[in-house]
Design a protein around this motif. Sequence first.
Motif, PDB file in Angstrom:
ATOM      1  N   ALA A  81       0.816  -1.219   0.000  1.00  0.00           N
ATOM      2  CA  ALA A  81       0.000   0.000   0.000  1.00  0.00           C
ATOM      3  C   ALA A  81       0.849   1.268   0.000  1.00  0.00           C
ATOM      4  CB  ALA A  81      -0.932  -0.015   1.210  1.00  0.00           C
ATOM      5  N   ARG A  82       2.150   1.145  -0.117  1.00  0.00           N
ATOM      6  CA  ARG A  82       3.020   2.333  -0.087  1.00  0.00           C
ATOM      7  C   ARG A  82       2.743   3.287  -1.236  1.00  0.00           C
ATOM      8  NH1 ARG A  82       8.952   1.133   1.957  1.00  0.00           N
ATOM      9  NH2 ARG A  82       8.761   3.359   2.301  1.00  0.00           N
ATOM     10  N   TRP A  83       2.169   2.798  -2.315  1.00  0.00           N
ATOM     11  CA  TRP A  83       1.870   3.657  -3.464  1.00  0.00           C
ATOM     12  C   TRP A  83       0.896   4.767  -3.109  1.00  0.00           C
ATOM     13  CZ3 TRP A  83      -3.108   4.286  -5.167  1.00  0.00           C
ATOM     14  CH2 TRP A  83      -4.050   3.326  -4.776  1.00  0.00           C
ATOM     15  N   MET A  84       0.125   4.580  -2.063  1.00  0.00           N
ATOM     16  CA  MET A  84      -0.938   5.521  -1.721  1.00  0.00           C
ATOM     17  C   MET A  84      -0.422   6.908  -1.332  1.00  0.00           C
ATOM     18  SD  MET A  84      -3.435   3.044   0.422  1.00  0.00           S
ATOM     19  CE  MET A  84      -4.225   1.637  -0.325  1.00  0.00           C
ATOM     20  N   GLN A  95      -0.592   8.474  -9.208  1.00  0.00           N
ATOM     21  CA  GLN A  95      -1.517   9.338  -9.932  1.00  0.00           C
ATOM     22  C   GLN A  95      -2.360   8.531 -10.922  1.00  0.00           C
ATOM     23  OE1 GLN A  95      -2.103  12.304  -8.763  1.00  0.00           O
ATOM     24  NE2 GLN A  95      -0.484  11.838  -7.321  1.00  0.00           N
ATOM     25  N   THR A  96      -1.760   7.537 -11.539  1.00  0.00           N
ATOM     26  CA  THR A  96      -2.506   6.671 -12.460  1.00  0.00           C
ATOM     27  C   THR A  96      -3.584   5.892 -11.721  1.00  0.00           C
ATOM     28  OG1 THR A  96      -0.594   6.460 -13.920  1.00  0.00           O
ATOM     29  CG2 THR A  96      -2.292   4.777 -14.114  1.00  0.00           C
ATOM     30  N   MET A  97      -3.218   5.305 -10.595  1.00  0.00           N
ATOM     31  CA  MET A  97      -4.194   4.523  -9.820  1.00  0.00           C
ATOM     32  C   MET A  97      -5.311   5.419  -9.278  1.00  0.00           C
ATOM     33  SD  MET A  97      -3.623   1.226  -9.719  1.00  0.00           S
ATOM     34  CE  MET A  97      -4.319   0.558  -8.208  1.00  0.00           C
ATOM     35  N   LEU A  98      -4.948   6.573  -8.732  1.00  0.00           N
ATOM     36  CA  LEU A  98      -5.961   7.457  -8.155  1.00  0.00           C
ATOM     37  C   LEU A  98      -6.894   8.019  -9.225  1.00  0.00           C
ATOM     38  CD1 LEU A  98      -3.860   9.403  -5.488  1.00  0.00           C
ATOM     39  CD2 LEU A  98      -5.421   7.473  -5.124  1.00  0.00           C
ATOM     40  N   GLY A  99      -6.386   8.216 -10.418  1.00  0.00           N
ATOM     41  CA  GLY A  99      -7.205   8.780 -11.488  1.00  0.00           C
ATOM     42  C   GLY A  99      -7.945   7.752 -12.323  1.00  0.00           C
ATOM     43  N   ASP A 100      -7.714   6.476 -12.065  1.00  0.00           N
ATOM     44  CA  ASP A 100      -8.326   5.417 -12.870  1.00  0.00           C
ATOM     45  C   ASP A 100      -9.715   5.081 -12.336  1.00  0.00           C
ATOM     46  OD1 ASP A 100      -8.997   3.191 -14.384  1.00  0.00           O
ATOM     47  OD2 ASP A 100      -6.976   2.334 -14.285  1.00  0.00           O
ATOM     48  N   ARG A 101     -10.729   5.525 -13.028  1.00  0.00           N
ATOM     49  CA  ARG A 101     -12.120   5.320 -12.600  1.00  0.00           C
ATOM     50  C   ARG A 101     -12.569   3.869 -12.792  1.00  0.00           C
ATOM     51  NH1 ARG A 101     -14.613   8.909  -9.687  1.00  0.00           N
ATOM     52  NH2 ARG A 101     -16.540   8.771 -10.833  1.00  0.00           N
ATOM     53  N   ARG A 102     -11.693   3.027 -13.308  1.00  0.00           N
ATOM     54  CA  ARG A 102     -12.021   1.607 -13.478  1.00  0.00           C
ATOM     55  C   ARG A 102     -11.663   0.781 -12.243  1.00  0.00           C
ATOM     56  NH1 ARG A 102      -8.850   1.299 -18.973  1.00  0.00           N
ATOM     57  NH2 ARG A 102      -7.532   2.506 -17.577  1.00  0.00           N
ATOM     58  N   VAL A 161      -2.894  12.299  -2.881  1.00  0.00           N
ATOM     59  CA  VAL A 161      -2.538  11.079  -2.165  1.00  0.00           C
ATOM     60  C   VAL A 161      -3.853  10.425  -1.750  1.00  0.00           C
ATOM     61  CG1 VAL A 161      -0.314  11.917  -1.310  1.00  0.00           C
ATOM     62  CG2 VAL A 161      -2.356  12.191   0.098  1.00  0.00           C
ATOM     63  N   PHE A 162      -3.785   9.160  -1.396  1.00  0.00           N
ATOM     64  CA  PHE A 162      -4.989   8.478  -0.944  1.00  0.00           C
ATOM     65  C   PHE A 162      -5.101   8.617   0.568  1.00  0.00           C
ATOM     66  CE2 PHE A 162      -7.216   4.658   0.584  1.00  0.00           C
ATOM     67  CZ  PHE A 162      -8.434   4.903  -0.001  1.00  0.00           C
ATOM     68  N   VAL A 163      -6.175   9.226   1.033  1.00  0.00           N
ATOM     69  CA  VAL A 163      -6.434   9.374   2.463  1.00  0.00           C
ATOM     70  C   VAL A 163      -7.055   8.065   2.923  1.00  0.00           C
ATOM     71  CG1 VAL A 163      -7.633  10.707   4.228  1.00  0.00           C
ATOM     72  CG2 VAL A 163      -6.762  11.857   2.171  1.00  0.00           C
ATOM     73  N   ARG A 164      -6.289   7.305   3.682  1.00  0.00           N
ATOM     74  CA  ARG A 164      -6.689   5.936   4.006  1.00  0.00           C
ATOM     75  C   ARG A 164      -7.885   5.858   4.941  1.00  0.00           C
ATOM     76  NH1 ARG A 164      -1.064   2.709   4.707  1.00  0.00           N
ATOM     77  NH2 ARG A 164      -2.313   0.890   4.158  1.00  0.00           N
TER      78      ARG A 164
END
Length: 178
Positions: A81-84, A95-102, A161-164
């Motif tokens: 989960a470090r990518w978050m 940024q790719t993961m956070l912006g991917d609506r899929r 960033v992803f707020v967990r």
Amino acid sequence: QSAYDRGSGRESHAYTFIHTNDIKARTAELFGADMQFDVIIGNPPYQLGSDGGTRDVPIYQHFVEQAKALEPRYVAMVIPARWMASGLGLSEFRQTMLGDRRVRTLVDYPAASEVFPGVEIKAGVCYFLWDAAHDGDCSVTTFRNGEAQGPVLRNLGAHDVFVRDARAVTILQKVLQH
């Protein structure tokens, strides 16, 4: 490659999987031109050994990117989960993961020992379901001490960033307004 080369007598598809510019062509070469993946499930290698410094080099993001490039219907992977939120060269992947609506579902374990007892993985682990047909918010569940927070529908791209902790999102929004 020299550190992780498995030799001609052993499976070596994983190395090739992340070290090609055209994954669809390489897959056709290995498995046949008609190969189409409906579902890709994985728990890819998380890192290469130390780069000579004090940290290991993450590689799991390359497996996620290549899996999506194969254009399957679904991808489900267990990854650190470090990518978050962290650096380590993962900013573009984040940024790719956070912006991917899929990304339809994300399940987060801040303490990796809840998934892998006796194993320490800094920042925990998560698994996700990427659905090629999905275009919307993500169902997020966070497990802490065996208790689930969620699922909560969230726009993963709302912040850089992803707020967990979903409870902290409303606090963050109030602070950002002022």
